[in-house]
Write a protein that holds these residues in place. Structure first.
Motif: not given
Length: 76
Positions: A26-41
């Motif tokens: 993004l914008g010429g920079k490299k990122y590690f992206t992690a996505i976690y579920a938002d679960t109704a607990v």
């Protein structure tokens, strides 16, 4: 939203209990992206999300994935 966010949010919604990881630039920079579920607990989760004016749905039940948390870490 980036392509990684869209793909990751779909993945965690369709694969309960699994997280999504990817690298993206993004914008010429490299990122590690992690996505976690938002679960109704708890009932309070669904009450809040179902009543929120910006919520895409008003029928969430306990145990449903209501969205996700995106973490992005810059890589050097």
């Amino acid at each position: 939203r980036t392509d990684v966010e869209k793909t990751g949010l779909s993945f965690v919604a369709e694969n309960k209990g699994k997280n999504y990881y990817a690298d993206e630039t993004l914008g010429g920079k490299k990122y590690f992206t992690a996505i976690y579920a938002d679960t109704a607990v708890a009932p309070a989760c669904t009450t809040c999300h179902n009543g929120h004016k910006d919520s895409p749905r008003t029928d969430f039940k306990q145990g449903d994935v209501m969205g996700g948390v995106v973490l992005r870490i810059p890589l050097k």
